[in-house]
Scaffold this motif. Structure first.
Motif, PDB file in Angstrom:
ATOM      1  N   ILE A 265     -21.155 -63.451  14.638  1.00 36.58           N
ATOM      2  CA  ILE A 265     -20.315 -62.381  15.300  1.00 36.58           C
ATOM      3  C   ILE A 265     -18.910 -62.713  14.748  1.00 36.58           C
ATOM      4  O   ILE A 265     -18.408 -63.975  14.950  1.00 36.58           O
ATOM      5  CB  ILE A 265     -20.288 -62.414  16.622  1.00 36.58           C
ATOM      6  N   PRO A 266     -18.353 -61.726  14.111  1.00 36.79           N
ATOM      7  CA  PRO A 266     -16.629 -62.139  13.680  1.00 36.79           C
ATOM      8  C   PRO A 266     -15.719 -62.843  14.557  1.00 36.79           C
ATOM      9  O   PRO A 266     -16.044 -62.029  15.744  1.00 36.79           O
ATOM     10  CB  PRO A 266     -16.381 -60.671  13.145  1.00 36.79           C
ATOM     11  N   GLY A 267     -15.314 -63.720  14.488  1.00 37.86           N
ATOM     12  CA  GLY A 267     -14.315 -64.300  15.392  1.00 37.86           C
ATOM     13  C   GLY A 267     -14.900 -65.057  16.590  1.00 37.86           C
ATOM     14  O   GLY A 267     -14.317 -65.498  17.507  1.00 37.86           O
ATOM     15  N   SER A 268     -16.117 -65.331  16.468  1.00 34.85           N
ATOM     16  CA  SER A 268     -16.809 -66.202  17.612  1.00 34.85           C
ATOM     17  C   SER A 268     -16.395 -67.490  17.486  1.00 34.85           C
ATOM     18  O   SER A 268     -16.005 -68.172  16.452  1.00 34.85           O
ATOM     19  CB  SER A 268     -18.380 -66.177  17.349  1.00 34.85           C
TER      20      SER A 268
END
Length: 502
Positions: A265-268
């Motif tokens: 997940i981007p930015g996780s």
């Protein structure tokens, strides 16, 4: 009984063939050199019947007759047992290189644990990589310092759980409570999740699974003593162990897959726990790490770390309840250094000398792995006036070493005071006290285990007073043992906690 029947059946079926092989091998060994003394073996089965259900005790009794280094014949396997601090030094320090690899029980070959499990693999590049991962990434002081808050939170949950028993005046199972806390301490330190809810059956089920692994790895197995039977797995031990390992791997698969999905997940936000560290090593193709090896490393950590730590906590509480004067001394020190009822911090442990002495005395009398893990002679070695042939199984009976009257005064008495003022630790350099082994195969999880054990024991003693449940007195406590690969208290310790007010 089933084991004895199998032995008798084997004797009847293969008497002539194995007798011939036995005589031939004894003749070959006599040409190599003089083995240490030992009890006379029976044809075919050797000294197997002399092990009994508590082999660490049986071997200690045999050593009193045959000496601190003795040889036995366990089926087809020549075995040397050492039972004193000087002899342990010979094996674990003087000849550590020659004795650093393992004799592999057949059960450990399940799901390639013998090829990928850190305690079992030979001293080779993979072993060095895994040790480096443990020493640099997992158990380094800086790494453990950064996760103190996790352990602080889990200890408070333990105290809250015990507090509920205090409110009702009912007794708590110390071993169960300690196992759940140890499991969740490890779970949060390694993968940032609780693996057990103390109010549910999950902790009890996981504990039973770990204990079954220890029993299967430690109990007599014909396939180990008669290698020709390995392919047959006559007692079904390897089959059962495959099932136990598989259930553990299912748990780790779920945790690893969930983390991999989150990482996509981007930015996780990274957890920065052991799992993230291992995944990054795997993604960067460092240290030979991959997902399958990762599961074996978690198996080692959880199977070894949970049972041994919680069992030692239970033995410590049992000895203190059995010796109320020692319990009062430990609590008096906590009151003086910290204040009764106040939380115990990891930074306090260095000042709690009587607590440290109590843990060392528990390790001396009740080492979690009484025979350590079996070693294998990688070459023919001269130890004193005796010859240990290549391929010989080496057992270090640390239970006997800890109760050797030549090293310890009143060895069967619980006396923490014996360690006060002495520079003796449990890191494998003092050969009279070897709960984590010694030499290059010293347990890599020692730094975390020591922190968790002192923190749990100190917290239980400082937050509560303790009474044995009705009908049990210090004089009537059952201190019997149950043997697996690890040593367990046969009768669980149950005690009533009484809340201490600040």
């Amino acid at each position: 009984m089933d084991f004895l029947l199998l032995i008798l059946g084997l004797c009847l079926s293969w008497w002539l063939l194995l007798a011939l092989l036995y005589v031939t091998k004894r003749g070959n060994l006599s040409k190599v050199g003089k083995l240490p003394p030992g009890p006379r073996p029976l044809p075919l089965i050797g000294n197997l019947l002399e092990l009994g259900s508590l082999p660490h005790m049986s071997l200690t009794k045999l050593a009193s007759a045959h000496g601190p280094i003795m040889s036995l014949k366990l089926g087809r396997v020549t075995t040397v047992v050492v039972s004193s601090a000087p002899m342990a030094r010979e094996i674990l320090q003087t000849h550590d290189v020659s004795f650093s690899n393992r004799l592999i029980p057949d059960t450990i070959t399940a799901l390639q644990q013998d090829e990928l499990g850190l305690p079992w693999i030979p001293v080779a590049p993979l072993w060095r990589n895994l040790r480096r991962i443990c020493n640099v990434h997992l158990f380094a002081p800086k790494t453990l310092d950064s996760s103190q808050q996790i352990r602080r939170r889990k200890i408070q949950e333990l105290l809250d759980y015990i507090g509920k028993y205090s409110e009702t005046g009912s007794s708590v199972d110390i071993g169960e409570a300690g196992f759940t806390t140890t499991l969740n301490l490890l779970g949060n330190t390694t993968v940032s999740v609780d693996l057990a809810d103390p109010t549910s059956e999950s902790a009890k089920e996981f504990k039973e699974l770990v204990w079954q692994i220890m029993v299967e790895a430690g109990k007599p197995n014909l396939a180990d003593y008669f290698p020709v039977l390995k392919r047959l797995d006559p007692q079904g031990a390897r089959r059962r162990m495959t099932g136990y390992f598989g259930r553990m791997f299912d748990v780790f698969d779920r945790i690893i897959n969930e983390r991999l999905q989150v990482r996509e997940i981007p930015g996780s936000v990274r957890k920065n726990d052991m799992l993230d560290t291992l995944l990054e090593l795997s993604e960067n193709k460092e240290e030979g790490m991959d997902l399958f090896l990762m599961k074996h490393l978690f198996l080692d950590l959880f199977a070894a770390g949970t049972d041994t730590t919680s069992s030692t906590l239970e033995w410590a509480m049992a000895e203190l309840l059995r010796n109320p004067d020692k319990l009062l001394k430990a609590q008096a020190e906590l009151e003086q250094v910290i204040g009764r009822g106040n939380p115990v911090e990891e930074s306090d442990i260095a000042r709690l000398t009587y607590l440290q002495a109590t843990v060392k005395e528990t390790f001396r009398m009740h080492p979690a792995v009484p025979l350590l893990l079996p070693r294998r002679a990688g070459a023919t070695v001269q130890v004193g006036s005796y010859t240990i042939p290549e391929g010989t199984q080496i057992l270090v009976n640390v239970w006997a070493v800890g109760r050797d009257p030549d090293t310890w005064k009143d060895p069967n008495q619980f006396i923490p005071e014996r360690f006060l003022g002495l520079d003796i630790d449990v890191k494998g350099q003092n050969f009279g006290l070897l709960p984590f082994g010694g030499g290059r195969r010293t347990c890599p999880g020692l730094p975390l285990a020591i922190r968790m054990l002192h923190l749990m024991l100190g917290s239980l003693l400082n937050s509560f007073n303790w009474e044995l449940e009705d009908g049990v007195s210090p004089e009537t406590m059952d201190m019997g043992e149950m043997f697996g690969l690890t040593l367990k208290k046969a009768q669980p310790v149950r005690a009533v906690p009484l809340m201490v007010t600040k």
